[in-house]
Design an enzyme around this catalytic site. Structure first.
Site, short mmCIF file in Angstrom:
data_model
loop_
_atom_site.label_atom_id
_atom_site.label_comp_id
_atom_site.label_asym_id
_atom_site.label_seq_id
_atom_site.Cartn_x
_atom_site.Cartn_y
_atom_site.Cartn_z
N CYS B 62 0.81 -1.21 0.00
CA CYS B 62 0.00 0.00 0.00
C CYS B 62 0.84 1.26 0.00
CB CYS B 62 -0.98 0.01 1.16
SG CYS B 62 -0.34 -0.57 2.71
N ASP B 64 2.95 2.39 2.31
CA ASP B 64 3.05 3.06 3.61
C ASP B 64 4.49 3.04 4.11
OD1 ASP B 64 -0.10 1.89 5.08
OD2 ASP B 64 0.34 3.35 3.52
N CYS B 89 -2.46 5.15 5.97
CA CYS B 89 -3.86 5.32 6.28
C CYS B 89 -4.06 5.61 7.77
CB CYS B 89 -4.64 4.06 5.89
SG CYS B 89 -4.16 2.62 6.84
N CYS B 132 -1.62 -3.12 9.23
CA CYS B 132 -1.14 -1.85 9.79
C CYS B 132 -0.59 -2.06 11.20
CB CYS B 132 -2.28 -0.82 9.85
SG CYS B 132 -2.92 -0.35 8.25
#
Lengths: 265, 162
Positions: B62, B64, B89, B132
């Site tokens: 993603c 990140d 996010c 996450c």
């Protein structure tokens, strides 16, 4: 990523799909898919062939109407359900009937393209529009319910194919998936060089005060993207899938930076 | 959808995103929103400081990146301060924020036992956002590892440095 951008039309089509009976048949098709070997690297299709004529592969998951589900799928699915002639590709040449979706036809086949990263971007849009002129659900109002459903599915699939192939990153990820290599959502990395670089860039984007600075970073990112796209094309072409994955990782990071910049601008 | 709502770093002037999160079919847990609106421990330590350990991890799928830093008391091995900077996010930001809160005042061996599942549970993260919290767990471990490497010491290795 590009795949998530749905046109209003395609989301409407999906809603209609969900409401219609074809949901049940989609599940049937999916469960058949899971039982069959994945049809991936064996393709040596002639690439110069126009997309009309389609050589049906052995594993074919088209929906059947009125026949027993397993066993006889292969025979009838290679003929048009309406006029029983020839082997249709998305739509029958003889009678013009829209065919049910064949999931073994990958997105590249739909547009008559080689399964490689470098494709002619310009031709994609033209072919996409041509398909939609034939397959669009709006054109089949007077036809049978079944054919309308086929048109909805085929049209949606062509839209998916178009949006996936149009953007380099989604195209790269799709290519890998066709080879059986999936990008692992859960993987974490700790490459200090790459992450340090990305961290700096993201901080720069955050701190940038004017659009000039942002545009500058954006063009830097685009250059990096071009570089890593080439890197991917080479790695994929020579089947170095680890290298290809690394390229995809880089592309994802740079692409994200650009997404943020666009939001800021 | 979640990403559109909250892809920002904390502490740099946030726009009100409550309205946009309300439009998504999935809602952020109030703790996640809290960490987003009231960021704790955002910042940076000097990474050349010998008492600082820096963990830099990323989730390539993603895009990140997460940086978590700890300040350690040399004599006691206790973490006296922690800070983070995360680009990702809302769930990633909240996970790292929670991580910095939880490591403060603990021994290094102790923080190595912090599990992503605990963070995820604390924030009520949905399944798609579990990675996450994994990122936050990895960031903690990376920070400790970095400090150890700097100091040339090794923490009792009864814990699994995955």
């Amino acid at each position: 990523m590009g795949e998530e951008d749905r046109t209003p039309l395609s989301s409407f089509i999906r809603k209609t799909l969900a409401q219609s009976l074809s949901l049940q048949l989609l599940e049937e098709t999916t469960s058949q898919l899971q039982n069959q070997p994945h049809f991936s690297t064996a393709c040596s299709f002639n690439t110069n062939e126009p997309p009309r004529v389609f050589k049906t592969p052995k594993t074919n998951f088209t929906r059947n109407s009125g026949f027993s589900s397993l066993g006889s799928v292969e025979e009838i699915s290679s003929c048009c359900w309406n006029c029983k002639t020839r082997r249709p590709f998305l739509i029958c040449e003889s009678c013009g009937s829209v065919q049910p979706v064949d999931h073994s036809v990958d997105y590249f086949r739909i547009f008559g393209l080689d399964r490689r990263f470098d494709i002619e971007d310009g031709s994609l849009e033209g072919m996409y529009k041509n398909w939609q002129k034939k397959l669009h659900p709006d054109l089949v109002h007077t036809k049978s319910k079944e054919e309308r459903e086929y048109a909805a599915e085929q049209s949606a699939r062509v839209i998916d194919a178009y949006t996936t192939l149009r953007k380099p990153l989604s195209r790269a990820i799709y290519l890998m998936r066709l080879e059986g290599v999936e990008v692992d959502e859960e993987q974490t990395v700790s490459e200090p060089e790459l992450l340090g670089e990305i961290m700096e860039i993201r901080e720069a984007v955050d701190e940038a005060t004017d659009s000039q600075a942002l545009n500058k970073i954006q063009s830097q990112m685009e250059e990096k993207l071009r570089h890593w796209c080439n890197s991917f094309a080479n790695a994929f072409g020579s089947k170095s899938f680890d290298e290809a994955l690394k390229s995809i990782q880089r592309m994802t990071y740079y692409h994200r930076v650009n997404e943020e910049i666009v939001k800021k601008l | 959808m979640l990403r559109h709502a909250s892809r920002r770093i904390l502490g740099l002037g946030l726009a009100e995103t409550r309205s946009s999160t309300a439009l998504t079919t999935r809602f952020y847990h109030e703790r996640v929103v809290d960490h987003y609106n009231n960021p704790r421990n955002v910042g940076a330590f000097d990474k050349n400081d010998p008492t600082v350990g820096t963990g830099l991890v990323g989730a390539p799928a993603c895009g990140d990146v997460m940086k978590l830093q700890i300040k350690v008391d040399e004599d006691t091995g206790k973490i006296t301060d922690a800070c983070f900077k995360t680009f990702g996010c809302g769930s990633a930001i909240a996970s790292s924020s929670v991580a910095t809160e939880w490591v403060k005042g603990k021994q290094m061996e102790e923080v190595l036992t912090i599990k992503n599942t605990e963070i995820a549970k604390h924030l009520s993260l949905p399944p798609v956002k579990l990675h996450c919290s994994m990122l936050a767990e990895d960031a903690i471990k990376a920070a400790v590892k970095d400090y150890e490497a700097k100091r040339g010491k090794s923490v009792a290795s009864t814990t699994d440095n995955a």
